[in-house]
Design an enzyme around this catalytic site. Sequence first.
Site, PDB file in Angstrom:
ATOM      1  N   GLU A   1       0.848  -1.188   0.000  1.00 58.07           N
ATOM      2  CA  GLU A   1       0.000   0.000   0.000  1.00 58.07           C
ATOM      3  C   GLU A   1       0.882   1.236   0.000  1.00 58.07           C
ATOM      4  O   GLU A   1       1.754   1.393   0.866  1.00 58.07           O
ATOM      5  CB  GLU A   1      -0.942   0.034   1.206  1.00 58.07           C
ATOM      6  CG  GLU A   1      -1.859   1.254   1.186  1.00 58.07           C
ATOM      7  CD  GLU A   1      -3.009   1.199   2.179  1.00 58.07           C
ATOM      8  OE1 GLU A   1      -3.720   2.215   2.287  1.00 58.07           O
ATOM      9  OE2 GLU A   1      -3.187   0.160   2.835  1.00 58.07           O
TER      10      GLU A   1
ATOM     11  N   ASP B   1      -3.074  12.157  -2.130  1.00 58.83           N
ATOM     12  CA  ASP B   1      -3.232  13.604  -2.148  1.00 58.83           C
ATOM     13  C   ASP B   1      -3.482  14.060  -3.580  1.00 58.83           C
ATOM     14  O   ASP B   1      -2.666  13.811  -4.469  1.00 58.83           O
ATOM     15  CB  ASP B   1      -1.959  14.259  -1.602  1.00 58.83           C
ATOM     16  CG  ASP B   1      -2.148  15.738  -1.283  1.00 58.83           C
ATOM     17  OD1 ASP B   1      -2.911  16.401  -2.008  1.00 58.83           O
ATOM     18  OD2 ASP B   1      -1.541  16.218  -0.315  1.00 58.83           O
TER      19      ASP B   1
ATOM     20  N   LYS C   1      -4.485  22.279  -6.806  1.00 55.38           N
ATOM     21  CA  LYS C   1      -4.111  23.374  -7.693  1.00 55.38           C
ATOM     22  C   LYS C   1      -3.391  22.839  -8.935  1.00 55.38           C
ATOM     23  O   LYS C   1      -2.525  21.981  -8.850  1.00 55.38           O
ATOM     24  CB  LYS C   1      -3.215  24.373  -6.954  1.00 55.38           C
ATOM     25  CG  LYS C   1      -3.929  25.068  -5.794  1.00 55.38           C
ATOM     26  CD  LYS C   1      -2.998  26.035  -5.082  1.00 55.38           C
ATOM     27  CE  LYS C   1      -3.723  26.712  -3.916  1.00 55.38           C
ATOM     28  NZ  LYS C   1      -2.842  27.661  -3.190  1.00 55.38           N
TER      29      LYS C   1
ATOM     30  N   ASP D   1     -11.869  10.407  -4.797  1.00 57.97           N
ATOM     31  CA  ASP D   1     -13.156  11.093  -4.918  1.00 57.97           C
ATOM     32  C   ASP D   1     -13.003  12.400  -5.690  1.00 57.97           C
ATOM     33  O   ASP D   1     -13.925  13.209  -5.733  1.00 57.97           O
ATOM     34  CB  ASP D   1     -13.742  11.384  -3.527  1.00 57.97           C
ATOM     35  CG  ASP D   1     -12.809  12.246  -2.690  1.00 57.97           C
ATOM     36  OD1 ASP D   1     -11.587  12.047  -2.755  1.00 57.97           O
ATOM     37  OD2 ASP D   1     -13.307  13.126  -1.956  1.00 57.97           O
TER      38      ASP D   1
ATOM     39  N   THR E   1     -13.503   4.152   4.836  1.00 58.78           N
ATOM     40  CA  THR E   1     -12.605   4.834   5.766  1.00 58.78           C
ATOM     41  C   THR E   1     -13.242   6.134   6.243  1.00 58.78           C
ATOM     42  O   THR E   1     -14.253   6.583   5.700  1.00 58.78           O
ATOM     43  CB  THR E   1     -11.261   5.154   5.096  1.00 58.78           C
ATOM     44  OG1 THR E   1     -11.496   6.076   4.020  1.00 58.78           O
ATOM     45  CG2 THR E   1     -10.612   3.893   4.544  1.00 58.78           C
TER      46      THR E   1
END
Length: 245
Positions: free
Chosen positions: A76, A150, A154, A186, A224
């Site tokens: 992971e 992450d 921007k 997402d 989660t």
Amino acid sequence: MSPDFPELPKFRPSQSRLIEKQIETSFFGRRKGKSLSPSQQRLIDELLPKISLNPTRPISSATALFDHGPKEVWMEIGFGGGEHLVRQADTNREIGLIGCEPFVNGVVKALAVIEEKALENIRIYDEDAAHILDWLPEASLDKVFLLYPDPWHKKRHWKRRFVSDRNLERIARVLKPGGIFRFASDIETYVSWTLDHVGRCGALEERVSTPEERLVAWPDWQRTRYEAKAFREGRKPQYLTFHRI
């Protein structure tokens, strides 16, 4: 759209190759947040050295990193607080699981559960995951997870996203033929970005291909805390599955 996530610039596939040229490393972000408590520092000082990886010494196989001779080895990338990492390791004690996470406060959260559940099938690397991907022997992993990385919202930061042509080459190299790469996000622009990059990676192929299928979570998935927040704020997670050709 949530105020935490202002509207993103639209991603165009033609932009990604230009952005790729600017990438110098695979990790960007904080290494440490709030100060550790004495008990957390103990985990860093005592438990982490016992299960941490040293990618400077050669190895013959990924299974050699574990004492129990796992039938499969999974990895992971960026496990955050370790929710998914420790659950998979606890549910599948016959496998070996490598977790990569540079953020110290996330590592210590995972260590606490590893100690509590006496999990002996986890190995941790607390630096750039690219180091491990380059170090592992070819075709040595059965699954790789990249879950809610992450998104670097921007546009000028898109070059920092972990999904890149080079990193997909790394992932494909270490996966066994038929091995699985799972990606979840997402953020629509990151999903499009990932599909574009995988589309030009000849070694990886998507298991499904319709927008509706991508909204269906994997059978062994458990939501989660981050994902619950995404649903509350109206964002739809997508679950992408690719296999090594």
